[in-house]
Design a protein around this motif. Sequence first.
Motif, PDB file in Angstrom:
ATOM      1  N   ASP A  10       9.141  -5.110  -9.717  1.00  0.00           N
ATOM      2  CA  ASP A  10       9.636  -5.785  -8.638  1.00  0.00           C
ATOM      3  C   ASP A  10       9.633  -7.256  -8.910  1.00  0.00           C
ATOM      4  OD1 ASP A  10      10.707  -4.031  -6.543  1.00  0.00           O
ATOM      5  OD2 ASP A  10       8.875  -4.006  -5.580  1.00  0.00           O
ATOM      6  N   LEU A  11       9.151  -7.571 -10.063  1.00  0.00           N
ATOM      7  CA  LEU A  11       8.661  -9.049 -10.444  1.00  0.00           C
ATOM      8  C   LEU A  11       9.687  -9.659 -11.491  1.00  0.00           C
ATOM      9  CD1 LEU A  11       4.931  -8.882 -10.518  1.00  0.00           C
ATOM     10  CD2 LEU A  11       6.210  -9.942  -8.930  1.00  0.00           C
ATOM     11  N   LEU A  12      10.887  -8.940 -11.442  1.00  0.00           N
ATOM     12  CA  LEU A  12      11.908  -9.464 -11.829  1.00  0.00           C
ATOM     13  C   LEU A  12      12.030  -9.735 -13.654  1.00  0.00           C
ATOM     14  CD1 LEU A  12      12.917 -12.667  -9.600  1.00  0.00           C
ATOM     15  CD2 LEU A  12      13.632 -10.133  -9.597  1.00  0.00           C
ATOM     16  N   GLY A  13      11.112  -8.687 -14.135  1.00  0.00           N
ATOM     17  CA  GLY A  13      10.648  -8.604 -15.752  1.00  0.00           C
ATOM     18  C   GLY A  13       9.877  -9.452 -15.881  1.00  0.00           C
ATOM     19  N   GLN A  14       9.105 -10.102 -15.188  1.00  0.00           N
ATOM     20  CA  GLN A  14       8.170 -11.446 -15.571  1.00  0.00           C
ATOM     21  C   GLN A  14       6.802 -11.004 -14.849  1.00  0.00           C
ATOM     22  OE1 GLN A  14       9.460 -15.556 -15.639  1.00  0.00           O
ATOM     23  NE2 GLN A  14      11.395 -14.809 -14.749  1.00  0.00           N
ATOM     24  N   HIS A  15       6.445  -9.718 -15.055  1.00  0.00           N
ATOM     25  CA  HIS A  15       5.189  -9.349 -14.550  1.00  0.00           C
ATOM     26  C   HIS A  15       3.948  -9.818 -15.551  1.00  0.00           C
ATOM     27  CE1 HIS A  15       6.898  -6.121 -17.424  1.00  0.00           C
ATOM     28  NE2 HIS A  15       5.547  -6.129 -17.768  1.00  0.00           N
ATOM     29  N   PRO A  16       2.921  -9.909 -15.060  1.00  0.00           N
ATOM     30  CA  PRO A  16       1.784 -10.774 -15.876  1.00  0.00           C
ATOM     31  C   PRO A  16       1.613  -9.974 -17.125  1.00  0.00           C
ATOM     32  CG  PRO A  16       1.152 -10.448 -13.575  1.00  0.00           C
ATOM     33  CD  PRO A  16       2.347  -9.534 -13.641  1.00  0.00           C
ATOM     34  N   ASP A  17       1.625 -10.782 -18.010  1.00  0.00           N
ATOM     35  CA  ASP A  17       1.120 -10.458 -19.564  1.00  0.00           C
ATOM     36  C   ASP A  17      -0.022  -9.348 -19.404  1.00  0.00           C
ATOM     37  OD1 ASP A  17       3.276 -11.997 -20.445  1.00  0.00           O
ATOM     38  OD2 ASP A  17       1.812 -13.638 -21.188  1.00  0.00           O
ATOM     39  N   GLY A  18      -0.167  -8.384 -20.499  1.00  0.00           N
ATOM     40  CA  GLY A  18      -1.028  -7.608 -20.311  1.00  0.00           C
ATOM     41  C   GLY A  18      -1.024  -6.377 -19.596  1.00  0.00           C
ATOM     42  N   THR A  19      -0.131  -6.467 -18.664  1.00  0.00           N
ATOM     43  CA  THR A  19       0.167  -5.306 -17.790  1.00  0.00           C
ATOM     44  C   THR A  19       1.438  -4.413 -17.779  1.00  0.00           C
ATOM     45  OG1 THR A  19       1.287  -6.684 -16.003  1.00  0.00           O
ATOM     46  CG2 THR A  19      -0.941  -6.552 -15.898  1.00  0.00           C
ATOM     47  N   ALA A  20       1.553  -3.407 -17.295  1.00  0.00           N
ATOM     48  CA  ALA A  20       2.770  -2.431 -17.480  1.00  0.00           C
ATOM     49  C   ALA A  20       3.610  -2.653 -16.409  1.00  0.00           C
ATOM     50  CB  ALA A  20       2.656  -1.139 -17.780  1.00  0.00           C
ATOM     51  N   VAL A  21       5.010  -2.668 -16.777  1.00  0.00           N
ATOM     52  CA  VAL A  21       6.191  -2.834 -15.679  1.00  0.00           C
ATOM     53  C   VAL A  21       6.006  -1.809 -14.785  1.00  0.00           C
ATOM     54  CG1 VAL A  21       7.939  -1.354 -16.880  1.00  0.00           C
ATOM     55  CG2 VAL A  21       8.641  -3.240 -15.640  1.00  0.00           C
ATOM     56  N   ASP A  22       5.275  -0.501 -14.977  1.00  0.00           N
ATOM     57  CA  ASP A  22       5.431   0.548 -13.833  1.00  0.00           C
ATOM     58  C   ASP A  22       4.278   0.574 -13.237  1.00  0.00           C
ATOM     59  OD1 ASP A  22       3.990   1.373 -16.067  1.00  0.00           O
ATOM     60  OD2 ASP A  22       4.590   3.320 -16.326  1.00  0.00           O
ATOM     61  N   GLU A  23       3.445  -0.401 -13.241  1.00  0.00           N
ATOM     62  CA  GLU A  23       1.924  -0.399 -12.704  1.00  0.00           C
ATOM     63  C   GLU A  23       1.841  -1.013 -11.465  1.00  0.00           C
ATOM     64  OE1 GLU A  23      -1.364  -0.099 -16.099  1.00  0.00           O
ATOM     65  OE2 GLU A  23      -0.265  -2.141 -15.920  1.00  0.00           O
ATOM     66  N   GLU A  24       1.000  -0.793 -10.429  1.00  0.00           N
ATOM     67  CA  GLU A  24       0.724  -1.374  -9.169  1.00  0.00           C
ATOM     68  C   GLU A  24      -0.707  -1.510  -8.805  1.00  0.00           C
ATOM     69  OE1 GLU A  24       2.095  -0.287  -4.736  1.00  0.00           O
ATOM     70  OE2 GLU A  24       3.214   0.439  -6.190  1.00  0.00           O
ATOM     71  N   ASN A  25      -1.173  -2.469  -8.071  1.00  0.00           N
ATOM     72  CA  ASN A  25      -2.669  -2.520  -7.832  1.00  0.00           C
ATOM     73  C   ASN A  25      -2.907  -1.461  -7.160  1.00  0.00           C
ATOM     74  OD1 ASN A  25      -2.510  -5.136  -8.844  1.00  0.00           O
ATOM     75  ND2 ASN A  25      -1.918  -5.840  -6.910  1.00  0.00           N
ATOM     76  N   ARG A  26      -4.283  -1.031  -7.297  1.00  0.00           N
ATOM     77  CA  ARG A  26      -4.913   0.183  -6.616  1.00  0.00           C
ATOM     78  C   ARG A  26      -6.580  -0.121  -6.198  1.00  0.00           C
ATOM     79  NH1 ARG A  26      -2.023   4.917  -8.928  1.00  0.00           N
ATOM     80  NH2 ARG A  26      -3.739   6.177  -7.695  1.00  0.00           N
ATOM     81  N   MET A  27      -6.709   0.317  -4.882  1.00  0.00           N
ATOM     82  CA  MET A  27      -8.450   0.316  -4.590  1.00  0.00           C
ATOM     83  C   MET A  27      -8.452   1.429  -3.782  1.00  0.00           C
ATOM     84  SD  MET A  27      -9.944  -3.416  -3.870  1.00  0.00           S
ATOM     85  CE  MET A  27      -8.666  -3.951  -2.729  1.00  0.00           C
ATOM     86  N   SER A  28      -9.844   1.826  -3.607  1.00  0.00           N
ATOM     87  CA  SER A  28     -10.267   2.834  -2.665  1.00  0.00           C
ATOM     88  C   SER A  28     -10.241   2.257  -1.063  1.00  0.00           C
ATOM     89  CB  SER A  28     -11.326   3.506  -3.050  1.00  0.00           C
ATOM     90  OG  SER A  28     -12.549   2.650  -3.080  1.00  0.00           O
ATOM     91  N   ALA A  29     -10.464   3.050  -0.361  1.00  0.00           N
ATOM     92  CA  ALA A  29     -10.398   2.597   1.026  1.00  0.00           C
ATOM     93  C   ALA A  29     -11.802   1.730   0.939  1.00  0.00           C
ATOM     94  CB  ALA A  29     -10.425   3.652   1.940  1.00  0.00           C
ATOM     95  N   LYS A  30     -13.026   2.360   0.518  1.00  0.00           N
ATOM     96  CA  LYS A  30     -14.346   1.604   0.453  1.00  0.00           C
ATOM     97  C   LYS A  30     -14.185   0.361  -0.034  1.00  0.00           C
ATOM     98  CE  LYS A  30     -17.392   4.879  -0.069  1.00  0.00           C
ATOM     99  NZ  LYS A  30     -18.407   5.721  -0.414  1.00  0.00           N
ATOM    100  N   ALA A  31     -13.614   0.334  -1.294  1.00  0.00           N
ATOM    101  CA  ALA A  31     -13.337  -0.683  -2.045  1.00  0.00           C
ATOM    102  C   ALA A  31     -12.723  -2.005  -1.419  1.00  0.00           C
ATOM    103  CB  ALA A  31     -13.002  -0.855  -3.558  1.00  0.00           C
ATOM    104  N   THR A  32     -11.723  -1.456  -0.598  1.00  0.00           N
ATOM    105  CA  THR A  32     -11.069  -2.198   0.142  1.00  0.00           C
ATOM    106  C   THR A  32     -11.812  -3.087   1.149  1.00  0.00           C
ATOM    107  OG1 THR A  32      -8.846  -1.160  -0.357  1.00  0.00           O
ATOM    108  CG2 THR A  32      -8.841  -2.808   1.294  1.00  0.00           C
ATOM    109  N   ALA A  33     -12.463  -2.161   1.779  1.00  0.00           N
ATOM    110  CA  ALA A  33     -13.445  -2.530   2.983  1.00  0.00           C
ATOM    111  C   ALA A  33     -14.497  -3.364   2.546  1.00  0.00           C
ATOM    112  CB  ALA A  33     -14.044  -1.245   3.684  1.00  0.00           C
ATOM    113  N   LYS A  34     -14.931  -3.218   1.300  1.00  0.00           N
ATOM    114  CA  LYS A  34     -16.007  -4.172   0.837  1.00  0.00           C
ATOM    115  C   LYS A  34     -15.452  -5.277   0.590  1.00  0.00           C
ATOM    116  CE  LYS A  34     -19.896  -3.533  -2.773  1.00  0.00           C
ATOM    117  NZ  LYS A  34     -20.364  -2.570  -3.644  1.00  0.00           N
ATOM    118  N   LEU A  35     -14.310  -5.441   0.034  1.00  0.00           N
ATOM    119  CA  LEU A  35     -13.632  -6.884  -0.267  1.00  0.00           C
ATOM    120  C   LEU A  35     -13.425  -7.555   0.959  1.00  0.00           C
ATOM    121  CD1 LEU A  35     -12.080  -8.830  -1.875  1.00  0.00           C
ATOM    122  CD2 LEU A  35     -10.094  -7.447  -1.875  1.00  0.00           C
TER     123      LEU A  35
END
Length: 422
Positions: free
Chosen positions: A160-185
């Motif tokens: 969705d980032l108009l072809g300008q996703h951050p360098d070093g990341t792939a166009v088909d990637e998306e952020n991930r976390m577990s529920a436990k990691a999310t709660a810890k954050l």
Amino acid sequence: MMISTMFFQQPLQVNAAFDVEAEAAILVDANSGKILYQKNADANLHIASMTKMMSEYLILEAIAENRLTWDQTVPISNFVRQLSLYTDLSNVPLRQDETYTVKELYESVAIYSANASTIAIAELMYGSEAGFVQAMNDKAEELGLEEYMFVNSTGLNNSDLLGQHPDGTAVDEENRMSAKATAKLAYHLITDYPEVLDTASIPTKIFKEGTDDAIHMMNWNWMLPTIETQHDYEGIDGLKTGFTLNAGNCFTATAERNGVRLISVVMGTASRADRFNETEKLLNYGFNQFETIELVPAGYQGEDTVLPVVSGKEKEVAVASEEALSMLIKTGEEHLYTPVITFSDEDLVAPLEQGDVVGTLTVQYEGEGSIEYLVPNQKDQVNMVTTEAVERAGWFSRTLGSIGGFFSNIWTSVSETVKGWF
């Protein structure tokens, strides 16, 4: 001296009739990090805009360290300008000929989940979104999160980032976390920077009020009071929603009632309304089924809590708990907790002051299952301290003691040798 230790590995069991209709969920005591309920909490799932909790953490940390100021102006790059026009992605339109402060854009992030605003601040802080993303992953490691991957600052699909996703990341990637990691954050965010709730709890606000660009921002957290969505929940004041096709509907919430603050996470609910309905179910379970109980009183000594002292005028000193130990526990289960005292294996050497810390007091759960915490426990334990001072013995007394110990050791050695002859 004896050393007592406990290991908390598995969560407390929950009534089998209680379930949360989400792909993953967790409920946590925000005071101690104690896990009250979890379902599929270690699964590494897409998190959508709940990502912005990490972005908010880095922004608030920079403010606290004077690397960023609220009134600092934020330049708007061509990419940020272009992305901000996609209002279906949750944005406030940004112009390059307008002045925006960090505070203005941060509010649009925390209230309205504005994606382009997040990237604008990321670019200001690190020169590029890629640099900010590296900082996000570094901070996740520092906070001890597990099961995470940050590829952008917003939680959008990289596609969705108009072809300008951050360098070093792939166009088909998306952020991930577990529920436990999310709660810890979330736990670290509201513990380290409680001011985050001052903004996260704002139901509605006008962005660039009084200008031609004025935009009415309604908080995506529909459980806040005064938002007319039939989801109002007493005590709720945060924290962050999220949605993408991959993540489904997600919500990290926090609410406080009668001095008890809870953190809940639901991931992958069927609908936008369900993320609030299931959150309400989780929070109700916590507030209705648990209460804070004093399990051990202040001044608790237990058995044989008199410790030997080296080089002191007194040969031993009494110890006791410095304060009462209170915990958030399942209602009616106080009889299932037993005090456990842990002392250091190092000798106590005079002089000692009254109130010197010599160990800790915690409790062991004797019921079904065991206790698990998000983070190394800091709240559900209290110090064991000396109840009186012990002065250091004089030189002559210490010398006599050493001589006595010397001859005592010789006599013990001779005795053992003689016993060996027979």
